[in-house]
Design a protein around this motif. Structure first.
Motif, PDB file in Angstrom:
ATOM      1  N   ARG A 142       0.835  -1.213   0.000  1.00 42.01           N
ATOM      2  CA  ARG A 142       0.000   0.000   0.000  1.00 42.01           C
ATOM      3  C   ARG A 142       0.871   1.266   0.000  1.00 42.01           C
ATOM      4  N   ALA A 146       0.665   3.995  -2.856  1.00 39.89           N
ATOM      5  CA  ALA A 146       0.393   5.398  -2.486  1.00 39.89           C
ATOM      6  C   ALA A 146       1.463   6.312  -3.076  1.00 39.89           C
ATOM      7  N   SER A 149       0.725   7.303  -6.434  1.00 38.85           N
ATOM      8  CA  SER A 149      -0.497   8.129  -6.518  1.00 38.85           C
ATOM      9  C   SER A 149      -1.814   7.357  -6.541  1.00 38.85           C
ATOM     10  N   PHE A 150      -1.841   6.115  -6.037  1.00 37.21           N
ATOM     11  CA  PHE A 150      -3.102   5.386  -5.930  1.00 37.21           C
ATOM     12  C   PHE A 150      -3.868   5.847  -4.700  1.00 37.21           C
ATOM     13  N   SER A 151      -5.187   6.007  -4.847  1.00 37.95           N
ATOM     14  CA  SER A 151      -6.033   6.261  -3.679  1.00 37.95           C
ATOM     15  C   SER A 151      -6.357   4.909  -3.038  1.00 37.95           C
ATOM     16  N   GLN A 152      -6.857   4.935  -1.790  1.00 39.43           N
ATOM     17  CA  GLN A 152      -7.232   3.678  -1.119  1.00 39.43           C
ATOM     18  C   GLN A 152      -8.287   2.924  -1.928  1.00 39.43           C
ATOM     19  N   GLU A 153      -9.212   3.676  -2.510  1.00 41.82           N
ATOM     20  CA  GLU A 153     -10.287   3.079  -3.301  1.00 41.82           C
ATOM     21  C   GLU A 153      -9.714   2.335  -4.521  1.00 41.82           C
ATOM     22  N   TRP A 166      -2.542   3.197 -15.562  1.00 35.19           N
ATOM     23  CA  TRP A 166      -2.552   2.801 -14.148  1.00 35.19           C
ATOM     24  C   TRP A 166      -2.128   1.342 -13.980  1.00 35.19           C
ATOM     25  N   SER A 196       4.474  11.302  -8.474  1.00 36.49           N
ATOM     26  CA  SER A 196       4.897   9.885  -8.496  1.00 36.49           C
ATOM     27  C   SER A 196       6.345   9.759  -8.954  1.00 36.49           C
ATOM     28  N   ARG A 337     -18.459  16.185  -6.545  1.00 36.22           N
ATOM     29  CA  ARG A 337     -17.098  16.668  -6.314  1.00 36.22           C
ATOM     30  C   ARG A 337     -16.866  18.014  -6.991  1.00 36.22           C
ATOM     31  N   ASN A 359      -2.850  14.724  -8.496  1.00 33.22           N
ATOM     32  CA  ASN A 359      -3.897  14.054  -9.273  1.00 33.22           C
ATOM     33  C   ASN A 359      -5.269  14.483  -8.777  1.00 33.22           C
ATOM     34  N   GLY A 360      -6.141  14.826  -9.716  1.00 26.05           N
ATOM     35  CA  GLY A 360      -7.507  15.205  -9.335  1.00 26.05           C
ATOM     36  C   GLY A 360      -7.662  16.660  -8.956  1.00 26.05           C
TER      37      GLY A 360
END
Length: 540
Positions: A142, A146, A149-153, A166, A196, A337, A359-360
């Protein structure tokens, strides 16, 4: 640890390597460089045993582990990104998957009759998971995701639902978590955002194994490698030092070789002139014969190999008004959002804004609003008078007609242009010889990006809106683009993760953060000096 001993390799009629030798020692961080098609990926495949050399041998120390990241990531589906990453380390991911399934069974009232068996099996699987250091491994998996740049979701969602870019990051994370003795990374910087990229840079600097990698990102390569191995004309040449040092040494070596070549050519011309002048005279027969023998024995100095570099010169863009685009009280959201709540921005003539944010944060959304490919929920976006906009986005590559050749694409865009000028344009963007006859459907991502860029810049707009224009571009094309854009007289608004591109071309920075929007006069270099960070929230 790994030795390439006089290897020879041929693909069809193309000779890739001729008696090439190099070595990768313990703890070395090596950058592998060479023109496209010179054999970098072939070299990796020979080291991993996927392809044997035709001659010579590839020798590895007994028992070493090798992790290889390539652009071909294979199929991924039906499990989480975390499980996919852990799978690279062995059986632990299968145990983790069973543990998760048993946890679901424990909470399922319909399986009450089987509860005793489930609890017993759960105890066995949990013990095995602990024995494999599974809990710590999942935490590290994890952490790596992270960093990329991965989210938990996204970590817990189905890896099959992710885009190709990805999935590349998942494949890269597998190798990083594995921490093998030798890491071979083929273009790991592709598809990564700036945050990243900086995280990966620090990870690889701290990695104590041996590393060999290719990258089109000059800054990334420069900061990590301590040795460069160059593939050129079938041979391998090693240079101690980082990428910048290699460039200097290569230029110096070429200069010396050119001087040697010219000296020898002058000497040969003088000798040949003497022979031609006196060969018919009996009185000079011995001298002439002596000089002919001398010339036969001389080892000829070759001129340095010339890397093909083509410059692209902009036609002058028409002058725009002073206010190029103005955004007033712009609100924009997707679903629940909110991306922008009251954004104000004026871009003036000759300004070059680079847009930064995690990101985002809304970088691409801003460019879409300016380009008119999306509309604000409220507020106004007004493009100024006499503005001719050129918008480069990743989806533009999908709009190419697959049946058209490269040359037909250019002809369709510029029917009035001469064949010579279009061939020259194609050459500037890396399409030489038969490359112009390739159909668009078989082009790589980099080739498509180059073709779209060529089409956009031939008849130049006075306002360039560029979303990651250097993705997929090799160093040579990137340098050509930076040189061309540095002489461009128009206005720019762009997003890029390439720090060399950012530093060379920006004179304003727009930073999008959760705390609000910050504007900086001066370019990326001044932004780093002023904030102490290379990207929002990351210290340099």
């Amino acid at each position: 640890m790994i030795r390439l001993e006089k290897i020879g390799k041929q693909n069809g009629n193309q000779i890739i390597f001729i008696e090439a030798s190099a070595a990768l020692q313990k703890g070395e961080k090596v950058g592998l460089v060479g023109p496209n098609g010179s054999g970098k990926t072939t070299l990796f495949r020979m080291i991993t045993g996927q392809e044997p050399p035709d001659e010579g041998q590839v020798a590895s120390d007994r028992g070493i582990t090798i992790g290889y990241f390539s652009q071909d990531v294979g199929e991924m589906a039906d499990r989480s990104a975390v499980s996919e990453v852990m799978d690279g380390t062995g059986p632990v991911s299968a145990v983790a998957a069973e543990l998760k399934a048993l946890e679901a069974d424990l909470a399922d009232p319909e399986k009450a009759d089987e509860m005793e068996t489930i609890i017993e099996r759960y105890g066995e699987v949990q013990a095995r998971f602990e024995e494999l250091d599974g809990y710590s491994l999942e935490g590290r998996a994890r952490e790596v995701l992270a960093g990329l740049s991965f989210s938990q979701e996204m970590m817990d969602g189905d890896v099959g639902a992710l885009s190709g870019g990805w999935k590349m990051r998942v494949a890269l994370a597998r190798i990083l978590l594995m921490r093998p003795d030798v890491m071979l990374l083929d273009e790991p910087s592709n598809h990564l955002d700036l945050e990243s990229l900086i995280w990966l840079e620090s990870f690889l600097k701290a990695y104590d194994g041996a590393l060999m990698m290719t990258s089109h990102d000059r800054e990334f390569m420069n900061r990590i490698v301590t040795k460069v191995v160059e593939i050129d004309g079938g041979t391998l040449t090693s240079y101690s030092g980082n990428y910048e040092f290699y460039e200097g040494q290569r230029a110096l070596s070429e200069k010396h070789q050119q001087a040697q070549f010219e000296r020898q050519q002058a000497m040969l011309a003088k000798e040949i002139k003497f022979i031609e002048r006196f060969k018919a005279r009996a009185s000079h027969a011995a001298q002439v014969q002596s000089r002919v023998k001398k010339l036969d024995k001389i080892e000829r100095v070759e001129p340095p190999k010339r890397r093909q570099t083509v410059a692209f010169d902009f036609l002058p863009a028409p002058r725009s008004g002073d206010d190029v685009v103005s955004l007033k009280n712009v609100h924009k959201g997707y679903g629940s959002r909110s991306i922008y709540a009251g954004l104000d921005l004026v871009v003036s003539r000759k300004e070059r804004w680079c847009v930064m944010g995690v990101n985002g944060a809304g970088k691409s959304t801003l460019l879409k609003l300016v380009a008119g490919s999306t509309t604000p929920d409220s507020g106004t976006v007004a493009v100024g008078g006499s503005v001719k906009m050129g918008y480069f986005a990743q989806h533009a590559m999908d709009l190419l007609d697959g049946e058209h050749t490269v040359f037909q694409s250019l002809e369709a865009s510029f029917p009035q242009a001469s064949q010579g000028s279009l061939r020259s344009l194609a050459g500037c963007f890396g399409f030489s010889g038969d490359d112009v006859e390739k159909r668009c459907r078989v082009l790589s991502g980099g080739e498509k990006a180059r073709l779209v860029m060529a089409t956009m810049l031939f008849d130049p707009p006075n306002f360039l809106v560029l979303d990651e224009p250097t993705n997929h571009l090799d160093m040579t094309t990137k340098e050509m683009l930076i040189t061309a854009l540095s002489q461009y007289e128009g206005t720019m608004l762009f997003v890029s993760h390439d720090r060399h591109f950012l530093a060379a071309l920006s004179n304003r920075v727009l930073e999008l953060t959760p705390d609000g929007i910050h504007k900086y006069g001066g370019g990326y270099t001044e932004y780093v000096a002023r904030t102490g960070q290379e990207a929002p929230g990351l210290r340099s």
